[in-house]
Design a protein around this motif. Structure first.
Motif, PDB file in Angstrom:
ATOM      1  N   TRP A 208      11.987  23.935  46.021  1.00 33.86           N
ATOM      2  CA  TRP A 208      11.045  23.561  47.072  1.00 33.86           C
ATOM      3  C   TRP A 208      11.277  24.395  48.332  1.00 33.86           C
ATOM      4  CZ3 TRP A 208       7.038  20.520  46.107  1.00 33.86           C
ATOM      5  CH2 TRP A 208       7.129  19.499  45.156  1.00 33.86           C
ATOM      6  N   PHE A 209      10.194  24.846  48.963  1.00 30.13           N
ATOM      7  CA  PHE A 209      10.277  25.336  50.328  1.00 30.13           C
ATOM      8  C   PHE A 209      10.321  24.115  51.252  1.00 30.13           C
ATOM      9  CE2 PHE A 209       8.573  29.028  48.223  1.00 30.13           C
ATOM     10  CZ  PHE A 209       9.093  30.112  48.935  1.00 30.13           C
ATOM     11  N   VAL A 210      10.969  24.275  52.400  1.00 30.00           N
ATOM     12  CA  VAL A 210      11.068  23.186  53.361  1.00 30.00           C
ATOM     13  C   VAL A 210      10.630  23.677  54.733  1.00 30.00           C
ATOM     14  CG1 VAL A 210      12.570  21.477  54.459  1.00 30.00           C
ATOM     15  CG2 VAL A 210      12.988  22.159  52.084  1.00 30.00           C
ATOM     16  N   ALA A 211       9.636  22.999  55.286  1.00 29.39           N
ATOM     17  CA  ALA A 211       9.230  23.211  56.676  1.00 29.39           C
ATOM     18  C   ALA A 211       9.635  21.968  57.457  1.00 29.39           C
ATOM     19  CB  ALA A 211       7.723  23.445  56.764  1.00 29.39           C
ATOM     20  N   TRP A 212       9.521  22.044  58.764  1.00 30.73           N
ATOM     21  CA  TRP A 212       9.986  20.926  59.581  1.00 30.73           C
ATOM     22  C   TRP A 212       8.838  20.324  60.367  1.00 30.73           C
ATOM     23  CZ3 TRP A 212      14.474  19.943  57.677  1.00 30.73           C
ATOM     24  CH2 TRP A 212      15.300  20.984  57.240  1.00 30.73           C
TER      25      TRP A 212
END
Length: 277
Positions: A208-212
């Motif tokens: 998974w990519f993770v953004a905030w």
């Protein structure tokens, strides 16, 4: 498997695109710069060729230092997991994921009935064939549906179907919840990498990519395209939303990406989200 001055590639490196492998391999029969058939680019690449290429590849940097998206790395990861489990990748996928979470239309090899329901891919206004990628199936060989991907999102949000639910029939069984939590846990923070590349200030969980979000909670997402198709999936466990977009139009236009990003902005702007402590 290649190493860099004795530093081996770990499964974590493959799952976070920090192994130091390129996006695609270069073999005598396959090169992205001289495709036999641009409409079906990966068909000539065999698993044997991928293994031979990997055995002779020299890593340009130590694993774990640079983010660089690698379909080749995902293919190698699938083969490694298959070998560790002592099962073909397709069998492992069914046992661990698709059967457990009721994803009946998610498969590497659709049935005749499923093919009758499948959308046809389009590029530049014309129907194009599905990509055939025998060596790259773990990277982008899955067929799926919006319903199945919503089931997958529900599980990641903590609402598992009966085959993976908790003892009281709700939530997820402890072992399943632990596995999903591990997959969602941040493994690589782009802000701490020597070379974050396109990851920038984002992060990588396992796949998974993770953004905030503005409150610092994670938004997990992934997108991708093959010939004639574009897909995007995203969710926020903290804010209890998930979204999927699938298109069978020109992948260069990344329509699914644009749709999901717009929906995510709207979801994150809801008063009930904005007022969370």
């Amino acid at each position: 498997m290649p190493d860099f001055d004795g530093r081996p590639i770990l499964l974590r490196d493959l799952a976070t695109h920090t192994a130091g492998l390129p996006n695609v391999p270069e073999t005598p029969r396959f090169s992205w710069n001289r495709l036999e058939d641009p409409r079906n680019p990966y068909k000539p690449l065999s698993r044997r060729e991928l293994v031979l290429w990997l055995s002779g590849y020299q890593l340009p940097v130590p694993p774990g230092m640079r983010f660089s998206y690698s379909n080749a790395g995902m293919a190698v990861l699938g083969e490694a997991l298959s070998a560790a489990a002592g099962q073909p990748y397709e069998t492992l996928l069914k046992r661990v994921v698709t059967d457990r979470f009721g994803m009946r239309d998610t498969t590497l090899h659709p049935t005749a009935e499923q093919r009758m329901r499948k959308a046809a891919g389009h590029a530049h206004g014309r129907t194009v064939p599905d990509w055939e990628a025998p060596a790259m199936l773990p990277a982008f060989g899955l067929y799926s549906s919006a319903d199945d991907l919503l089931r997958w999102l529900s599980a990641n949000l903590g609402d598992c179907p009966s085959g993976a639910a908790g003892p009281d029939g709700h939530g997820c069984a402890p072992s399943v919840a632990a596995a999903l939590a591990l997959a969602q846990s941040v493994q690589v923070d782009g802000r701490l990498l020597a070379d974050p590349g396109s990851l920038g200030n984002g992060a990588m969980a396992l796949g998974w990519f993770v953004a905030w979000a503005t409150d610092g909670t994670p938004i997990h997402w992934h997108s991708g395209s093959t010939g004639g198709f574009n897909a995007y999936i995203a969710f926020s466990k903290a804010h209890r939303w998930g979204v999927v977009a699938l298109t069978n139009s020109d992948p260069d236009q990344v329509t699914a990406d644009q749709v999901v990003i717009d929906i995510v902005r709207r979801l994150e702007a809801r008063p009930e989200v904005a007022s969370l402590p």
